[in-house]
Design an enzyme around this catalytic site. Structure first.
Site, PDB file in Angstrom:
ATOM      1  N   GLY A 113      29.199  37.684 -82.401  1.00  0.00           N
ATOM      2  CA  GLY A 113      30.204  38.655 -82.811  1.00  0.00           C
ATOM      3  C   GLY A 113      30.764  39.450 -81.648  1.00  0.00           C
ATOM      4  N   ASP A 114      30.071  39.410 -80.520  1.00  0.00           N
ATOM      5  CA  ASP A 114      30.541  40.028 -79.270  1.00  0.00           C
ATOM      6  C   ASP A 114      31.044  38.982 -78.281  1.00  0.00           C
ATOM      7  OD1 ASP A 114      30.093  42.935 -79.380  1.00  0.00           O
ATOM      8  OD2 ASP A 114      27.997  42.399 -79.667  1.00  0.00           O
ATOM      9  N   THR A 115      30.263  37.925 -78.063  1.00  0.00           N
ATOM     10  CA  THR A 115      30.594  37.008 -76.973  1.00  0.00           C
ATOM     11  C   THR A 115      31.808  36.137 -77.277  1.00  0.00           C
ATOM     12  OG1 THR A 115      28.933  35.440 -77.805  1.00  0.00           O
ATOM     13  CG2 THR A 115      28.247  36.963 -76.069  1.00  0.00           C
ATOM     14  N   GLY A 120      24.456  37.212 -79.977  1.00  0.00           N
ATOM     15  CA  GLY A 120      25.543  38.092 -80.419  1.00  0.00           C
ATOM     16  C   GLY A 120      26.908  37.450 -80.363  1.00  0.00           C
TER      17      GLY A 120
END
Length: 405
Positions: A177-179, A175
């Site tokens: 797009g999050d981390t 992820g």
């Protein structure tokens, strides 16, 4: 309060959930920040996401939650209750940082906006991560849209250059797009805390998930500007460097990256193809990019006849090289053991210890580390409230009314 390290004098109120926010606050906690995770009485929703251990009798959380909430304390607090919001304000009054990743407007409706909390504590660093950012930094036309990792990857441009061919954009496995936004937010928080310590002035730190992926994908911007092109997926090749990518071996895949002509010459000799070292079609990177089919064809003919271990023996240490690892390979490689990147922790409700990824940032004088597992819901409620001077009688009253648990 919960660990030691370079940030041991930084107090963080963590209102985050899912992945981006908790990953950010965990980075701070890994280096000693006193992170208090504020959860609703039933706990953050990600506690109910697996995988779970077969013998876990409590089911307080699974592997997902464990992996991004270590080194934190938990207080269960009902922010829908006026007294719960008052308790949060008391926590904020002595905190350095508050982090939240609710949808825009949620904190305003609770009466806990940046403006209201900074009036209580002018030195407060108020940090947010949302799909399209906070309107205070510039209101996106998508401000109201919810977003997850896959949305950030799509709109930030990274999917548009990832995939086997130009018709098949592909999600990056983990992820990012999050981390990646989480890491950007951690940098912003530390910058703002540094400023606040010098001046007494807190501020808003605002990170958009989509913005961070665009920053990560940076080359599509300059390629569009310099070359007038909109890059597309190009498989396992690189548009500007050759050879630079993945190549098939007899038993899997390996990565090889020759970003300089000197490295190419070393590779050509290791392949026992000295004729390619100085050939006009291969002597420079520009020539190799132009004649990529020739270069990649010769390299694939070499790698395809050998196993990953054989290629490691031939190329390891000579040119940038690495086999494509599975999780099984990671657990078996001494690198991750000696670097303390596979760390065992307890899991409540199970007799087993579990392994999570270690701390990648190594500090020589104030090393970070993993001091404790992820917390149970509200496990530290009393300790946290006592740490801000709350009397025992009031804590009992808050418990009796369900404001804390």
């Amino acid at each position: 309060m919960f660990s030691s390290g370079a940030l041991s004098d930084v107090r963080v109120i963590d209102l985050t959930q899912m992945l981006a926010g908790p990953f950010c606050t965990q980075v701070l906690a890994d280096h000693g920040a006193q992170v208090v995770k504020v959860e609703p009485p039933e706990g953050e929703g990600m506690r109910r996401t697996g995988p779970f251990l077969p013998d876990d009798e409590f089911r307080s959380f699974g592997g997902y939650f464990q992996s991004v909430n270590r080194n934190k304390g938990s207080i269960a607090l009902d922010l829908k209750h006026p007294e719960g919001r008052q308790v949060l304000k008391e926590l904020v009054s002595s905190a350095d940082v508050l982090v939240e990743n609710f949808r825009g407007g949620v904190m305003e409706r609770l009466g806990l906006s940046y403006e209201e909390l900074s009036a209580i504590n002018p030195a407060l660093v108020y940090a947010t991560v949302r799909g399209f950012g906070d309107r205070r930094s510039g209101e996106s036309p998508y401000y109201e849209w919810p977003a997850y990792d896959v949305v950030a990857q799509a709109m930030g441009g990274i999917m548009g250059i990832t995939g086997p061919d130009e018709h098949s954009p592909t999600k990056i496995g983990p992820g990012v797009g999050d981390t990646v936004p989480a890491l950007m937010l951690a940098i912003g928080i530390l910058s703002a805390v540094h400023h606040a310590r010098r001046t007494g002035e807190g501020q808003l730190v605002d990170v958009s998930m989509v913005d961070c992926i665009l920053a990560l994908t940076e080359r599509i911007v300059y390629q569009r500007s310099y070359q007038g092109v909109a890059p597309k997926p190009e498989g396992n090749k690189h548009p500007l460097l050759c050879p630079f990518g993945l190549f098939e071996a007899k038993d899997g895949w390996v990565s090889i990256a020759c970003a300089t002509d000197a490295l190419w010459r070393k590779l050509a000799h290791a392949m026992e193809r000295p004729d390619l070292a100085e050939a006009p079609e291969c002597a420079t990177n520009a020539a190799r990019v132009q004649h990529a089919d020739l270069v990649i064809g010769a390299l694939e003919a070499f790698t395809g006849q050998r196993t990953k271990d054989e290629l490691k023996a031939i190329l390891g240490g000579k040119v940038p090289f690495g086999p494509v690892y599975t999780a099984e390979d990671v657990f078996g490689d001494a690198h991750f053991q000696v670097r303390n990147m596979l760390v065992e922790v307890d899991h409540p409700g199970s007799e087993r210890r579990v392994t999570i990824a270690g701390v990648p940032i190594k500090l020589s004088r104030t090393p970070g580390g993993i001091a404790r597992r992820a917390p149970m819901v509200g496990e530290d409620t009393d300790r946290v409230l006592r740490s801000i001077g709350m009397p025992v009688d009031r804590i009992r009253e808050l418990r009796a009314t369900g404001v804390v648990s």
